[in-house]
Design a protein around this motif. Structure first.
Motif, PDB file in Angstrom:
ATOM      1  N   TYR A 149     -11.433 -28.295   8.765  1.00 46.35           N
ATOM      2  CA  TYR A 149     -12.361 -28.535   9.873  1.00 46.35           C
ATOM      3  C   TYR A 149     -12.035 -27.601  11.040  1.00 46.35           C
ATOM      4  CZ  TYR A 149     -13.865 -32.818   7.564  1.00 46.35           C
ATOM      5  OH  TYR A 149     -14.378 -33.727   6.663  1.00 46.35           O
ATOM      6  N   LEU A 150     -10.749 -27.479  11.349  1.00 43.50           N
ATOM      7  CA  LEU A 150     -10.330 -26.607  12.453  1.00 43.50           C
ATOM      8  C   LEU A 150     -10.665 -25.145  12.170  1.00 43.50           C
ATOM      9  CD1 LEU A 150      -6.873 -28.181  13.320  1.00 43.50           C
ATOM     10  CD2 LEU A 150      -8.984 -28.306  14.654  1.00 43.50           C
ATOM     11  N   ARG A 151     -10.408 -24.718  10.945  1.00 43.02           N
ATOM     12  CA  ARG A 151     -10.692 -23.329  10.577  1.00 43.02           C
ATOM     13  C   ARG A 151     -12.188 -23.049  10.668  1.00 43.02           C
ATOM     14  NH1 ARG A 151      -8.073 -23.073   5.910  1.00 43.02           N
ATOM     15  NH2 ARG A 151      -9.847 -23.710   4.681  1.00 43.02           N
ATOM     16  N   TYR A 152     -13.005 -23.925  10.131  1.00 47.51           N
ATOM     17  CA  TYR A 152     -14.449 -23.703  10.173  1.00 47.51           C
ATOM     18  C   TYR A 152     -14.985 -23.814  11.604  1.00 47.51           C
ATOM     19  CZ  TYR A 152     -14.528 -23.545   5.118  1.00 47.51           C
ATOM     20  OH  TYR A 152     -14.307 -23.195   3.818  1.00 47.51           O
ATOM     21  N   TRP A 153     -14.373 -24.660  12.404  1.00 47.09           N
ATOM     22  CA  TRP A 153     -14.777 -24.755  13.806  1.00 47.09           C
ATOM     23  C   TRP A 153     -14.500 -23.424  14.513  1.00 47.09           C
ATOM     24  CZ3 TRP A 153     -11.859 -24.400  18.305  1.00 47.09           C
ATOM     25  CH2 TRP A 153     -12.551 -24.707  19.481  1.00 47.09           C
ATOM     26  N   ALA A 154     -13.321 -22.838  14.246  1.00 53.12           N
ATOM     27  CA  ALA A 154     -12.979 -21.556  14.864  1.00 53.12           C
ATOM     28  C   ALA A 154     -13.902 -20.432  14.381  1.00 53.12           C
ATOM     29  CB  ALA A 154     -11.526 -21.203  14.559  1.00 53.12           C
ATOM     30  N   TRP A 156     -17.083 -20.850  13.657  1.00 52.56           N
ATOM     31  CA  TRP A 156     -18.473 -21.164  13.983  1.00 52.56           C
ATOM     32  C   TRP A 156     -19.206 -20.064  14.756  1.00 52.56           C
ATOM     33  CZ3 TRP A 156     -21.391 -21.587  18.331  1.00 52.56           C
ATOM     34  CH2 TRP A 156     -22.684 -22.069  18.140  1.00 52.56           C
TER      35      TRP A 156
END
Length: 168
Positions: A149-154, A156
């Protein structure tokens, strides 16, 4: 060597990519990430839909080549042998070495290949750095790992810019 974090093309899934369209664009080899691009994390064998898609690529003269960062050597080995495609595990993306090794193995130049993956900071960055056309797909499933989730948020903002680039 390009340091772009933007994909050349954005699709919802691999199934939006057709063998004839890739071949018409000069693609002979499609380098594909394994986990969350071809199948969800943890799915041990190819699905029937993936097998059918791979057959349609091959019928158009496009070879699927799995380029995985998976550190468990058995994962890509068992999966790719079952699918009948060449692969490179523990590829070290976004470093270019794995990309170049795959191209050399398949005897193609960067202009004759494309890379498809679900991650900006590995698949897209690495493909761009190697001079290979890049295709970003949505991750199949995020559930199960908070780090994803954190990786995909970064990622985005770069996903949004890549998506805007295609006019969508």
């Amino acid at each position: 060597m390009d340091f772009s974090l933007l994909a050349d093309r954005v699709c919802d899934s691999i199934f939006d990519l057709s063998g004839p369209a890739l071949a018409a664009a000069g693609v002979r080899v499609l380098l594909a990430d394994l986990d969350n691009t071809l199948v969800p994390y943890g799915v041990p064998l190819p699905t029937q839909a993936l097998r059918d898609w791979n057959r349609s690529l091959a019928a158009a003269g496009v070879t699927l080549f799995v380029l995985s960062n998976n550190r468990h050597t058995q994962r890509p080995c068992v999966f790719c042998e079952s699918l009948g495609v060449p692969y490179l595990g523990h590829a070290g993306k976004p470093k270019t070495g794995g990309f170049y090794k795959a191209l050399e193995q398949m005897e193609v130049k960067p202009a004759q290949a494309a890379v498809v993956g679900d991650q900006i900071f590995t698949d897209i960055l690495g493909g761009n750095r190697a001079g290979i056309a890049t295709i970003l797909v949505r991750p199949i499933r995020l559930a199960g790992n908070p780090g994803r989730y954190l990786r995909y948020w970064a990622e985005w903002p770069f996903r949004a810019l890549s998506n805007r680039r295609r006019g969508g």
